[in-house]
Design a protein around this motif. Structure first.
Motif, PDB file in Angstrom:
ATOM      1  N   LEU A 348       0.838  -1.196   0.000  1.00 34.53           N
ATOM      2  CA  LEU A 348       0.000   0.000   0.000  1.00 34.53           C
ATOM      3  C   LEU A 348       0.875   1.250   0.000  1.00 34.53           C
ATOM      4  CD1 LEU A 348      -2.997   0.962   0.329  1.00 34.53           C
ATOM      5  CD2 LEU A 348      -2.561   1.010   2.800  1.00 34.53           C
ATOM      6  N   ARG A 349       0.553   2.186  -0.867  1.00 35.44           N
ATOM      7  CA  ARG A 349       1.274   3.468  -0.885  1.00 35.44           C
ATOM      8  C   ARG A 349       0.238   4.559  -0.642  1.00 35.44           C
ATOM      9  NH1 ARG A 349       5.922   6.183  -3.245  1.00 35.44           N
ATOM     10  NH2 ARG A 349       5.284   8.118  -4.243  1.00 35.44           N
ATOM     11  N   GLY A 350       0.401   5.283   0.447  1.00 36.02           N
ATOM     12  CA  GLY A 350      -0.577   6.316   0.791  1.00 36.02           C
ATOM     13  C   GLY A 350      -1.636   5.768   1.730  1.00 36.02           C
ATOM     14  N   ASP A 399       6.915   4.410   0.539  1.00 39.29           N
ATOM     15  CA  ASP A 399       7.221   5.666   1.221  1.00 39.29           C
ATOM     16  C   ASP A 399       6.753   6.848   0.362  1.00 39.29           C
ATOM     17  OD1 ASP A 399       8.278   7.875   2.417  1.00 39.29           O
ATOM     18  OD2 ASP A 399      10.328   7.096   2.583  1.00 39.29           O
ATOM     19  N   LEU A 400       5.699   7.498   0.810  1.00 35.12           N
ATOM     20  CA  LEU A 400       5.117   8.604   0.040  1.00 35.12           C
ATOM     21  C   LEU A 400       6.077   9.766  -0.167  1.00 35.12           C
ATOM     22  CD1 LEU A 400       1.416   9.432   0.992  1.00 35.12           C
ATOM     23  CD2 LEU A 400       2.345   8.715  -1.208  1.00 35.12           C
ATOM     24  N   SER A 401       7.099   9.875   0.711  1.00 34.86           N
ATOM     25  CA  SER A 401       8.022  11.000   0.562  1.00 34.86           C
ATOM     26  C   SER A 401       9.014  10.764  -0.578  1.00 34.86           C
ATOM     27  CB  SER A 401       8.765  11.261   1.879  1.00 34.86           C
ATOM     28  OG  SER A 401       9.674  10.211   2.120  1.00 34.86           O
ATOM     29  N   VAL A 402       9.056   9.532  -1.083  1.00 39.57           N
ATOM     30  CA  VAL A 402       9.886   9.242  -2.260  1.00 39.57           C
ATOM     31  C   VAL A 402       8.988   9.334  -3.494  1.00 39.57           C
ATOM     32  CG1 VAL A 402      11.354   7.528  -3.391  1.00 39.57           C
ATOM     33  CG2 VAL A 402      11.317   7.686  -0.891  1.00 39.57           C
ATOM     34  N   SER A 403       9.366  10.163  -4.460  1.00 39.34           N
ATOM     35  CA  SER A 403       8.493  10.340  -5.627  1.00 39.34           C
ATOM     36  C   SER A 403       8.487   9.085  -6.484  1.00 39.34           C
ATOM     37  CB  SER A 403       8.953  11.542  -6.455  1.00 39.34           C
ATOM     38  OG  SER A 403       9.891  11.120  -7.425  1.00 39.34           O
TER      39      SER A 403
END
Lengths: 409, 106
Positions: A348-350, A399-403
């Motif tokens: 899951l992302r986000g 990791d949402l902070s990684v684009s």
């Protein structure tokens, strides 16, 4: 080998058949093209029928793939309201429902799929609807409105889109699903739960794990849905969205190889070199998953129309595409790329609570499919990575902070 | 009604009249202009109707939405004047519009 002067007959004037006809002309085909469809309308887009069109945000003109005059202008003999009843391959001839015959050099089967009917008592009552065609959609639009009670049988994409559009039009909506969760065949649990929550927020009622055993009616019109637990849910209309089955009988009866659809190769060619099959009716190879299957989606219809038109006109085969589809419900845009075959991890992302997230299905460190809710970057990049098979870093992907541009391992 | 010129990547020009209210994508698709695939039919879901808007027309074609921006961000061969043509509504003000098509939409 180029066959630019060949006499091409296309059976089925849906998205696949209509696109194949237009592409043949675009690719320089000079021979006759006959496009046979069993509906009154020239080829049109079906996806909006359960979405923008149902809500009155699109009209018939905007649904049409091409303006009607296009067919005459491009010497495409479009024949509506007619269907093929028999394929005589040894004579290269098709028998039509009006008793006439059509000879072909090359035949394209684009006969699509039809909605599965529920084999239960009362299934022939008026007010029981399905959603495949513009005529079906007209009937549905007339049946929903403020205060009307709509029972949707089947919690798949069609059912959920109809539920959302029904609510937008002010109808009371209950969705009846046999499985314990929505989209059970096609989506992961996180997505099922998310969609259920969103629909409940918009006032849709769910009957999960419920089987329909019949329908009751008055004066020939449906008044209720009978469930296996004995309850009857009152309704003014019911939409049955429990899947589709390919219209491959014509092919099977003529001895073409079929397997839940007409078997084709990467040129969309069947076991008879003069016959192609494209769109919902085709059982096709999908090299990135190393298997064959049948898809019901517009991108698949377009890709196979391209494959067939390229092969017929002697153009190089088009590059393989990653299968994808989309769904609009309320203000949600769901974009799905790939299929979750051979998956060993779901990531899951986000945060679903934010209304914006993506679910990645992985095989080792390769993405097999992605379901993206209001998340175009995850969809677009995910689709590219499914196609090029590049390994990804799971840590980065979650990791949402990684684009999304930086998730490749 | 607006006269719109679509220029394929190889330089082939197609000049067509497009009705007000349609999108620039629909103008191409309905007139069989090659090079705009528009797989999703205008739902802003696929980025296969990518065009380059001539600089002189950038203001008149309006701003792109956040959804369009983030789709374009991952399309191939994106330039500062890239747009998704399904998101540009045709009006009389766009009479004379020129758009160029990328080499590929996929």
């Amino acid at each position: 080998m180029s066959e630019l002067g060949a006499n091409v007959v296309i059976l089925g004037a849906g998205h696949a058949g209509g696109t194949a006809a237009a592409l043949l002309r675009q690719y320089g085909h000079t021979g006759p093209i006959t496009l046979v469809g069993d509906e009154p309308l020239a080829p049109y887009q079906r996806p909006p029928l359960s979405k923008a069109w149902l809500k009155g945000e699109a009209d018939a003109d905007s649904l049409a793939l091409k303006p009607l005059e296009f067919y005459a202008e491009h010497q495409i003999d479009f024949r509506p309201n007619i269907r093929a009843v028999k394929l005589r391959r040894s004579d290269k001839l098709v028998e039509l429902s009006d008793g006439s015959t059509l000879a072909y050099d090359i035949l394209i089967l684009a006969t699509g799929a039809r909605a599965i009917k529920l084999p239960v008592p009362g299934a022939d009552l008026a007010g029981l609807l399905e959603l495949r065609t513009a005529a079906d959609a007209e009937a549905l639009k007339a049946a929903v409105g403020p205060g009307k009670r709509l029972a949707v049988v089947g919690g798949g994409y069609i059912g959920l889109e109809v539920a959302a559009s029904g609510r937008a039009l002010g109808a009371e909506v209950v969705v009846i699903e046999r499985e314990s969760r929505l989209l059970a065949r096609v989506a992961c649990e996180a997505l099922s739960d998310f969609f259920r929550g969103v629909h409940e927020t918009h006032g849709v009622v769910f009957e999960m794990g419920a089987s329909v055993t019949g329908f009751v009616g008055e004066n020939g019109h449906v008044t209720g849905v009978i469930l296996a637990d004995g309850r009857t849910l009152p309704c003014d209309a019911s939409v049955i969205g429990v899947g589709a089955t390919p219209n491959d009988e014509l092919a099977a009866d003529s001895g073409l190889e079929t397997a839940r659809g007409v078997v084709v190769d990467l040129e969309a060619r069947t076991s008879d070199p003069s016959i192609f099959a494209i769109g919902d009716v085709a059982h096709r190879p999908m090299p990135i998953y190393d298997r064959m299957f049948r898809m019901e989606s517009v991108p698949n219809a377009l890709e196979q129309a391209k494959q067939a038109a390229s092969a017929i006109t002697g153009r190089p085969a088009p590059a393989g595409e990653v299968p994808w589809q989309w769904s609009d419900q309320y203000d949600l845009k769901l974009q799905i790329a790939g299929y979750a075959f051979d998956v060993d991890e779901v990531l899951l992302r986000g945060d679903p609570a934010s209304g914006k997230f993506a679910v990645f299905h992985l095989k080792g460190d390769q993405i097999q499919s992605v379901e993206a809710i209001n998340s175009p970057p995850e969809f677009m990049m995910g689709k590219q990575l499914i196609g090029n098979r590049k390994p990804v870093s799971k840590a980065k992907l979650s990791d949402l902070s990684v684009s999304m541009k930086e998730v490749v391992a | 009604m607006a006269k719109i010129t679509y220029i394929e990547h190889d330089g082939t020009e197609h000049v067509v009249d497009v009705k007000t209210g349609l999108t620039v994508m629909e103008g191409a698709v309905k007139n069989n202009v090659p090079g705009i695939d528009a797989d999703c039919g205008g739902a802003c879901a696929c980025a296969t109707c990518h065009v380059y808007v001539d600089d002189a027309w950038k203001d008149k074609t309006g701003e792109s939405s956040a959804m369009e921006e983030s789709m374009l961000d991952f399309a191939e061969n994106v330039e500062p004047n890239s747009r998704l043509s399904c998101q540009i509504k045709v009006s009389d003000a766009l009479d004379g519009l020129v758009v160029r098509l990328p080499e590929s939409q996929h």
